[in-house]
Design a protein around this motif. Structure first.
Motif, PDB file in Angstrom:
ATOM      1  N   GLY A  11      -7.455  -7.386 -16.321  1.00 16.35           N
ATOM      2  CA  GLY A  11      -7.892  -7.979 -17.574  1.00 16.35           C
ATOM      3  C   GLY A  11      -7.040  -9.161 -17.962  1.00 16.35           C
ATOM      4  N   ASP A  12      -7.262  -9.659 -19.191  1.00 15.15           N
ATOM      5  CA  ASP A  12      -6.479 -10.782 -19.680  1.00 15.15           C
ATOM      6  C   ASP A  12      -5.080 -10.311 -20.069  1.00 15.15           C
ATOM      7  N   TRP A  13      -4.214 -11.276 -20.314  1.00 19.52           N
ATOM      8  CA  TRP A  13      -2.817 -10.945 -20.587  1.00 19.52           C
ATOM      9  C   TRP A  13      -2.710 -10.111 -21.860  1.00 19.52           C
ATOM     10  N   PRO A  14      -2.040  -8.957 -21.775  1.00 17.84           N
ATOM     11  CA  PRO A  14      -2.007  -8.042 -22.913  1.00 17.84           C
ATOM     12  C   PRO A  14      -0.870  -8.363 -23.880  1.00 17.84           C
ATOM     13  N   ALA A  15      -0.942  -7.763 -25.068  1.00 16.08           N
ATOM     14  CA  ALA A  15       0.179  -7.780 -26.006  1.00 16.08           C
ATOM     15  C   ALA A  15       1.138  -6.665 -25.587  1.00 16.08           C
ATOM     16  N   VAL A  16       2.399  -7.016 -25.330  1.00 12.76           N
ATOM     17  CA  VAL A  16       3.307  -6.050 -24.700  1.00 12.76           C
ATOM     18  C   VAL A  16       4.506  -5.704 -25.585  1.00 12.76           C
ATOM     19  N   ASP A  17       4.493  -6.080 -26.871  1.00 17.95           N
ATOM     20  CA  ASP A  17       5.655  -5.848 -27.716  1.00 17.95           C
ATOM     21  C   ASP A  17       6.028  -4.369 -27.804  1.00 17.95           C
ATOM     22  N   ARG A  18       5.019  -3.480 -27.799  1.00 24.30           N
ATOM     23  CA  ARG A  18       5.321  -2.052 -27.936  1.00 24.30           C
ATOM     24  C   ARG A  18       5.997  -1.482 -26.694  1.00 24.30           C
ATOM     25  N   LEU A  19       5.888  -2.171 -25.545  1.00 23.43           N
ATOM     26  CA  LEU A  19       6.518  -1.679 -24.330  1.00 23.43           C
ATOM     27  C   LEU A  19       8.035  -1.648 -24.491  1.00 23.43           C
ATOM     28  N   SER A  20       8.616  -2.707 -25.048  1.00 25.12           N
ATOM     29  CA  SER A  20      10.068  -2.752 -25.251  1.00 25.12           C
ATOM     30  C   SER A  20      10.514  -1.729 -26.282  1.00 25.12           C
ATOM     31  N   ALA A  21       9.705  -1.524 -27.303  1.00 27.15           N
ATOM     32  CA  ALA A  21      10.079  -0.551 -28.330  1.00 27.15           C
ATOM     33  C   ALA A  21      10.042   0.874 -27.789  1.00 27.15           C
ATOM     34  N   ALA A  22       9.064   1.167 -26.947  1.00 37.66           N
ATOM     35  CA  ALA A  22       8.900   2.534 -26.437  1.00 37.66           C
ATOM     36  C   ALA A  22       9.890   2.851 -25.323  1.00 37.66           C
ATOM     37  N   VAL A  23      10.294   1.836 -24.552  1.00 33.66           N
ATOM     38  CA  VAL A  23      11.182   2.065 -23.403  1.00 33.66           C
ATOM     39  C   VAL A  23      12.306   1.026 -23.462  1.00 33.66           C
ATOM     40  N   LEU A  53       0.838  -1.198   0.000  1.00 35.81           N
ATOM     41  CA  LEU A  53       0.000   0.000   0.000  1.00 35.81           C
ATOM     42  C   LEU A  53       0.871   1.244   0.000  1.00 35.81           C
ATOM     43  N   GLY A  54       1.937   1.231   0.777  1.00 35.49           N
ATOM     44  CA  GLY A  54       2.856   2.362   0.747  1.00 35.49           C
ATOM     45  C   GLY A  54       3.493   2.549  -0.610  1.00 35.49           C
ATOM     46  N   GLU A  55       3.782   1.436  -1.296  1.00 41.23           N
ATOM     47  CA  GLU A  55       4.402   1.530  -2.620  1.00 41.23           C
ATOM     48  C   GLU A  55       3.496   2.194  -3.642  1.00 41.23           C
ATOM     49  N   THR A  56       2.184   2.168  -3.427  1.00 43.04           N
ATOM     50  CA  THR A  56       1.281   2.831  -4.382  1.00 43.04           C
ATOM     51  C   THR A  56       1.511   4.337  -4.411  1.00 43.04           C
ATOM     52  N   HIS A  57       2.174   4.875  -3.387  1.00 46.60           N
ATOM     53  CA  HIS A  57       2.481   6.305  -3.380  1.00 46.60           C
ATOM     54  C   HIS A  57       3.662   6.642  -4.289  1.00 46.60           C
ATOM     55  N   VAL A  58       4.474   5.637  -4.643  1.00 46.72           N
ATOM     56  CA  VAL A  58       5.695   5.923  -5.400  1.00 46.72           C
ATOM     57  C   VAL A  58       5.771   5.158  -6.722  1.00 46.72           C
ATOM     58  N   ASP A  59       5.180   3.983  -6.820  1.00 41.97           N
ATOM     59  CA  ASP A  59       5.205   3.226  -8.066  1.00 41.97           C
ATOM     60  C   ASP A  59       4.151   3.762  -9.034  1.00 41.97           C
ATOM     61  N   LEU A  60       4.299   3.385 -10.299  1.00 42.61           N
ATOM     62  CA  LEU A  60       3.282   3.758 -11.284  1.00 42.61           C
ATOM     63  C   LEU A  60       1.960   3.089 -10.931  1.00 42.61           C
ATOM     64  N   ASP A  61       0.912   3.873 -10.915  1.00 41.49           N
ATOM     65  CA  ASP A  61      -0.418   3.369 -10.595  1.00 41.49           C
ATOM     66  C   ASP A  61      -1.146   3.090 -11.908  1.00 41.49           C
ATOM     67  N   LEU A  62      -1.357   1.804 -12.188  1.00 41.70           N
ATOM     68  CA  LEU A  62      -1.955   1.392 -13.467  1.00 41.70           C
ATOM     69  C   LEU A  62      -3.431   1.050 -13.341  1.00 41.70           C
ATOM     70  N   ARG A  63      -4.016   1.294 -12.177  1.00 42.70           N
ATOM     71  CA  ARG A  63      -5.438   1.002 -11.997  1.00 42.70           C
ATOM     72  C   ARG A  63      -6.275   1.883 -12.923  1.00 42.70           C
ATOM     73  N   GLY A  64      -7.239   1.262 -13.595  1.00 46.35           N
ATOM     74  CA  GLY A  64      -8.145   2.017 -14.447  1.00 46.35           C
ATOM     75  C   GLY A  64      -7.588   2.361 -15.811  1.00 46.35           C
ATOM     76  N   MET A  65      -6.381   1.891 -16.137  1.00 50.15           N
ATOM     77  CA  MET A  65      -5.829   2.173 -17.465  1.00 50.15           C
ATOM     78  C   MET A  65      -6.697   1.507 -18.530  1.00 50.15           C
ATOM     79  N   ALA A  66      -6.933   2.240 -19.618  1.00 53.99           N
ATOM     80  CA  ALA A  66      -7.865   1.756 -20.639  1.00 53.99           C
ATOM     81  C   ALA A  66      -7.288   0.616 -21.463  1.00 53.99           C
ATOM     82  N   GLY A  67      -5.983   0.530 -21.577  1.00 57.16           N
ATOM     83  CA  GLY A  67      -5.390  -0.522 -22.388  1.00 57.16           C
ATOM     84  C   GLY A  67      -3.888  -0.365 -22.434  1.00 57.16           C
ATOM     85  N   MET A  68      -3.230  -1.221 -23.230  1.00 57.28           N
ATOM     86  CA  MET A  68      -1.770  -1.249 -23.254  1.00 57.28           C
ATOM     87  C   MET A  68      -1.193   0.046 -23.794  1.00 57.28           C
TER      88      MET A  68
END
Length: 525
Positions: free
Chosen positions: A119-131, A77-92
């Motif tokens: 949700g179900d497991w997302p397609a994450v290929d663009r994550l490596s390309a973007a970062v 719970l404390g980490e939610t103050h510092v980590d990226l909060d992905l709750r409610g994100m519309a998609g990848m």
């Protein structure tokens, strides 16, 4: 030393009778001297008991025993103050953009960690390309899996030739390369590659989480402590009381481990239970089922340890006078854990964490053995979108069977599993009573398993009297009675007189732990 307090004009839900069906709210006053309740009821009598007390005017709002969450992850719970909060994100795409923004703020090579996607497991290929220059680990909302970019996979040693672990799966593309989707235990190597936090950082995160809990009326937590290295950060935290549940090691002598690390402590901090995780999560299709998943017949979940390890743990803690808690979600997981408890012989006071899917036979067995069901009512409504899909119509009738467990004589201790779900106990009380989802402050859709609803009083008992009993401290906590520790929560409405939806919207005005006001939302007189 706490100052004397007098709380007047309150609607007191004292939970002072063992039977919640007989519990009633009544107008009155509570007097606190030091850390103890010394009088309840008539205002004149209470004033005589503490003639020089500070006065809190409840204005007709409810005064409840301090609320206790029976399944918490305070550090997370404390980490939610510092980590990226992905709750409610519309998609990848939205997640990737958020990660990319954070990457621009950090030196290359710095880890980026987030949590909360669903949700179900997302397609994450663009994550490596973007970062490409920052290792990225994004934990699923329930912790039962993660997604990682290629930089993180490299640091964790996960590649084409990496086999799936027994308790998880590395998803791969058509060429056999890992996609970055890591199910259940397959995420462990990446999590272990993240640089560990030091003691001061850990303590600061615990303080942040403790502050959030106090603002919600939580005066106690059955907290899942993942590592013995965390133990030094808890004493003197000055937040809710912590009833520690220490994760057992995967290997080694559990009798030695329990003897070294379990301790009663005092009412503010102790490590009273050894904790085992027997299967995975339902949303991630990791919960161990007796038959394959209805929406994925290729799997039936994961058993994370042999039954013999549960028996060893149970015998070890019982010899020392402590208790055991085991995470079990699927119907087969619960059956096997109950088998182990029966083998131990004396399982009274042992706890099953979640107890999500229990056959009728095993619900009866749980109650007969005196095992405590540590349940999270908010999961009923949070998981509405996929529970029936995962289980199918027949097995879904065995999910979250709170009413039936109570009717069979089981003890129902309530919690949230925060930050997997909202830490707000009033959301949990609403979910237990209605089993309906809320959107924009209104109830929507049908109730899930409406016949398994519990009463509002029973739900409050789950967070107070029964949660205190699960900690072995119901002689000190869990009800508003003279002689007990003054753990109290004052809310802005008469909790037993409003609608169920209004219960969920309750605002905490004061949180009192051991006679000290630890959170204050409005001024005292």
């Amino acid at each position: 030393m706490a100052d004397d307090l007098l709380i007047r004009d309150a609607s007191i839900f004292a939970a002072d009778t063992p039977d919640p069906a007989r519990a009633r709210a009544r107008a009155g006053c509570v007097a606190v001297r030091g850390d103890r309740i010394v009088a309840v009821g008539d205002e004149d009598r209470c004033r005589r008991a503490v003639p020089h007390a500070e006065v809190i005017d409840a204005g007709g709002g409810s005064l409840l025993p301090g609320l206790i969450d029976c399944h918490a992850h305070l550090l997370n719970l404390g980490e939610t103050h510092v980590d990226l909060d992905l709750r409610g994100m519309a998609g990848m795409a939205e997640i990737v953009e958020l990660v990319a923004v954070r990457a621009r703020e950090l030196p290359e090579g710095t880890w980026i960690v987030g949590r909360g996607w669903a949700g179900d497991w997302p397609a994450v290929d663009r994550l490596s390309a973007a970062v490409p220059g920052h290792p990225v680990l994004l934990n699923r909302f329930d912790g039962h899996g993660a997604i990682a970019n290629r930089a993180a996979l490299r640091l964790a040693g996960i590649g084409r030739d990496t086999p799936d672990p027994p308790d998880g799966r590395v998803l791969r593309d058509e060429t056999g390369e890992p996609t970055g989707v890591l199910v259940e235990g397959a995420a462990r190597p990446v999590r272990e590659a993240v640089p560990p936090m030091d003691g001061p950082r850990r303590r600061e995160l615990l303080r942040l989480g403790a502050r959030d809990c106090l603002a919600l009326g939580l005066t106690g937590l059955h907290d899942a402590i993942e590592d013995v290295a965390w133990l030094d950060a808890y004493p003197g935290l000055d937040g809710p009381r912590v009833f520690g549940m220490l994760n057992a090691p995967e290997e080694g002598d559990l009798a030695e481990f329990a003897a070294e690390h379990l301790f009663t402590g005092d009412a503010s901090f102790g490590v009273r239970r050894l904790r085992l995780i027997f299967d995975g999560g339902l949303g991630a299709r990791g919960a161990l089922l007796s038959r394959p998943y209805a929406d994925d017949p290729s799997g039936a979940g994961f058993q994370l340890m042999p039954v013999e390890r549960v028996v060893e743990a149970g015998r070890a803690v019982r010899r020392l006078g402590f208790d055991l808690v085991v995470h079990a979600i699927g119907d087969l997981a619960n059956r096997l854990v109950l088998d182990a408890f029966e083998t131990v012989g004396d399982a009274r006071g042992f706890m099953i964490e979640h107890a999500s899917v229990l056959t009728e036979r095993d619900r009866d067995r749980l109650a007969r053995l005196g095992v405590i069901a540590s349940v999270q009512p908010i999961h009923v409504t949070d998981d509405l979108a996929w529970t029936a899909h995962r289980l199918g119509k027949e097995r879904a009738r065995d999910a979250y069977a709170f009413r039936d467990l109570l009717d069979r004589g089981a003890l129902l201790a309530c919690g949230s599993d925060f930050p997997v779900a909202s830490p707000n106990p009033f959301h949990g009380i609403h979910a237990a009573e209605t089993r309906r989802r809320r959107e924009g402050g209104a109830e929507v859709g049908e109730a899930f398993g409406a016949d398994q609803r519990v009463t509002r009083a029973e739900a409050i008992y789950g967070y107070t009297r029964w949660a205190a009993r699960a900690a072995g401290l119901d002689h000190e906590l869990g009800s508003v009675e003279p002689g007990k520790l003054a753990d109290l929560v004052l809310v802005d409405r008469d909790i037993m007189a409003v609608t169920a939806s209004e219960v969920a919207d309750a605002t905490v005005r004061h949180t009192i732990v051991g006679g000290r006001v630890r959170h204050e939302g409005s001024p005292r007189c």
